[in-house]
Design a protein around this motif. Structure first.
Motif, mmCIF file in Angstrom:
data_model
loop_
_atom_site.group_PDB
_atom_site.id
_atom_site.type_symbol
_atom_site.label_atom_id
_atom_site.label_comp_id
_atom_site.label_asym_id
_atom_site.label_seq_id
_atom_site.Cartn_x
_atom_site.Cartn_y
_atom_site.Cartn_z
ATOM 1 N N ARG A 178 19.080 33.407 -11.259
ATOM 2 C CA ARG A 178 20.101 33.394 -10.225
ATOM 3 C C ARG A 178 19.606 34.116 -8.979
ATOM 4 N NH1 ARG A 178 26.106 34.489 -12.732
ATOM 5 N NH2 ARG A 178 25.995 33.018 -14.480
ATOM 6 N N THR A 183 26.582 35.670 -5.572
ATOM 7 C CA THR A 183 28.040 35.716 -5.740
ATOM 8 C C THR A 183 28.694 36.787 -4.877
ATOM 9 O OG1 THR A 183 27.836 37.243 -7.607
ATOM 10 C CG2 THR A 183 27.819 34.883 -8.105
ATOM 11 N N ASN A 185 29.610 36.908 -1.760
ATOM 12 C CA ASN A 185 30.607 36.505 -0.772
ATOM 13 C C ASN A 185 31.658 35.555 -1.338
ATOM 14 O OD1 ASN A 185 29.346 37.961 1.366
ATOM 15 N ND2 ASN A 185 27.814 36.323 1.542
ATOM 16 N N ARG A 186 31.827 35.565 -2.622
ATOM 17 C CA ARG A 186 32.876 34.735 -3.203
ATOM 18 C C ARG A 186 33.842 35.611 -3.998
ATOM 19 N NH1 ARG A 186 32.806 34.185 -8.639
ATOM 20 N NH2 ARG A 186 30.874 33.978 -9.830
ATOM 21 N N PRO A 187 35.053 35.106 -4.286
ATOM 22 C CA PRO A 187 35.984 35.903 -5.095
ATOM 23 C C PRO A 187 35.417 36.134 -6.493
ATOM 24 C CG PRO A 187 37.104 34.073 -4.016
ATOM 25 C CD PRO A 187 35.634 33.849 -3.834
ATOM 26 N N LYS A 188 35.887 37.181 -7.135
ATOM 27 C CA LYS A 188 35.482 37.391 -8.516
ATOM 28 C C LYS A 188 36.088 36.292 -9.383
ATOM 29 C CE LYS A 188 39.138 40.804 -9.424
ATOM 30 N NZ LYS A 188 39.401 42.192 -9.860
ATOM 31 N N ASP A 189 35.551 36.135 -10.576
ATOM 32 C CA ASP A 189 35.939 35.010 -11.425
ATOM 33 C C ASP A 189 37.446 34.905 -11.611
ATOM 34 O OD1 ASP A 189 33.249 34.715 -11.629
ATOM 35 O OD2 ASP A 189 33.128 34.995 -13.799
ATOM 36 N N ASP A 191 39.825 35.644 -9.787
ATOM 37 C CA ASP A 191 40.570 35.275 -8.578
ATOM 38 C C ASP A 191 40.051 33.990 -7.932
ATOM 39 O OD1 ASP A 191 41.944 37.655 -8.885
ATOM 40 O OD2 ASP A 191 40.623 38.769 -7.535
ATOM 41 N N TYR A 192 39.084 33.340 -8.572
ATOM 42 C CA TYR A 192 38.400 32.238 -7.900
ATOM 43 C C TYR A 192 39.324 31.055 -7.625
ATOM 44 C CZ TYR A 192 34.411 29.417 -6.489
ATOM 45 O OH TYR A 192 33.520 28.662 -5.767
#
Length: 229
Positions: A178, A183, A185-189, A191-192
Motif C-alpha cells: 500500500r 488513506t 485524506n479519506r474518512p475512516k472505515d 465513517d466512509y
C-alpha cells in the motif's frame, strides 16, 4: 421438501438450461468439472491463496456476502473433504457466521488475480466453533494467523462440491504494498459510507455477554472423531 435434483446443479439451473438449449453443454461441465471433494490440484491452489469471497444466507434465505484475507494458506485444507479458516472479533456484527448458525450452507470463491487467472468455487456445509474446540481436535492449526491476532472462532466447512471459475473475465492485478499515506485524506472505515458517529456516552452501562459460551444450534455442533485429526 428438497427439490434439488440428483447430481450437481439446482432445479433452477436445469430449467434455464432447458429453456436456453444448454443442457448438453452443462452436462459436460457437471461430469468433468464438478467434483464431490477437493482434488490434489484444488488443495494446492487453496494453500496459495491470500483471499476468499464467501456467501451465506439465514434461515429465511436473506443473503450476505463477505471477504476474508490473510497470509497464503490462511484457509486450511484439513483433508480432501474439509476446509477451515479463522475468524476474529472484527466489528462485532458476525453477519455471515450468524447466518451459518441458522443455515449451514456456505459458498467460497477463491480467485487468482495475479498468476494463472483462474478461480475455484467450493460449496458445502459449515459449522462455527470456538478456537479451543477446533484446536483440541486439530492441534497443528497456527496460533498467530494474521498480524498477531488470535482467532476467536473457526469456520469448519465440509465440502459438497468444488469446481472451476473460468478465467475469461478475471482481471490481472499486480501485488504491491500500500502506498504510504494512501488513506490519510479519506474518512475512516466506520465513517466512509455513513455520517460520523456521535461521541460515545461513557455513562452507558457495560455490555454484558462477552465471553459466554458460543451459542450453537444442534445441527451446528462439531462432532469430530480422532481419525479426522
Amino acid at each position: 421438501m428438497n427439490n434439488r435434483p440428483a447430481g450437481p446443479g439446482s432445479a433452477g439451473e436445469r430449467l434455464l438450461q432447458s429453456h436456453l438449449g444448454t443442457t448438453d453443454r452443462a452436462a459436460v461441465f457437471y461430469d468433468r468439472q464438478v467434483q464431490p471433494q477437493l482434488t490434489p490440484m484444488m488443495r494446492e491452489f487453496v494453500r496459495q491463496q491470500t483471499m476468499v469471497f464467501l456467501s451465506t444466507a439465514d434461515a429465511a434465505g436473506n443473503c450476505d456476502t463477505g471477504f476474508r484475507a490473510g497470509p497464503p494458506g490462511f484457509v486450511i485444507d484439513l483433508d480432501a473433504d474439509t476446509l477451515t479458516y479463522p475468524e476474529y472479533r472484527g466489528n462485532g456484527v458476525h453477519a455471515g457466521n450468524g447466518n451459518i448458525l441458522e443455515n449451514p450452507h456456505l459458498g467460497l470463491l477463491f480467485i487468482d488475480f495475479t498468476h494463472h487467472h483462474i478461480g475455484l468455487h467450493v460449496n458445502g456445509r459449515a459449522k462455527v466453533v470456538s478456537d479451543a474446540e477446533q484446536r483440541s481436535v486439530y492441534p497443528h492449526l497456527p496460533v498467530d494467523t494474521a498480524q498477531s491476532r488470535k482467532p476467536a472462532l473457526w469456520v469448519h466447512l465440509t465440502v459438497d462440491e468444488a469446481y472451476v471459475q473460468c478465467s475469461k473475465y478475471i482481471p490481472h492485478l499486480e501485488p504491491a504494498p500500500r502506498p504510504r499515506g494512501a488513506t490519510a485524506n479519506r474518512p475512516k472505515d466506520s465513517d466512509y459510507f455513513v455520517a460520523p458517529a456521535p461521541a460515545p456516552d461513557h455513562r452507558r452501562p457495560v455490555e454484558h455477554g462477552a465471553g459466554h459460551p458460543l451459542p450453537v444450534m444442534e445441527h451446528e455442533r462439531l462432532r469430530l472423531t480422532p481419525d479426522q485429526a
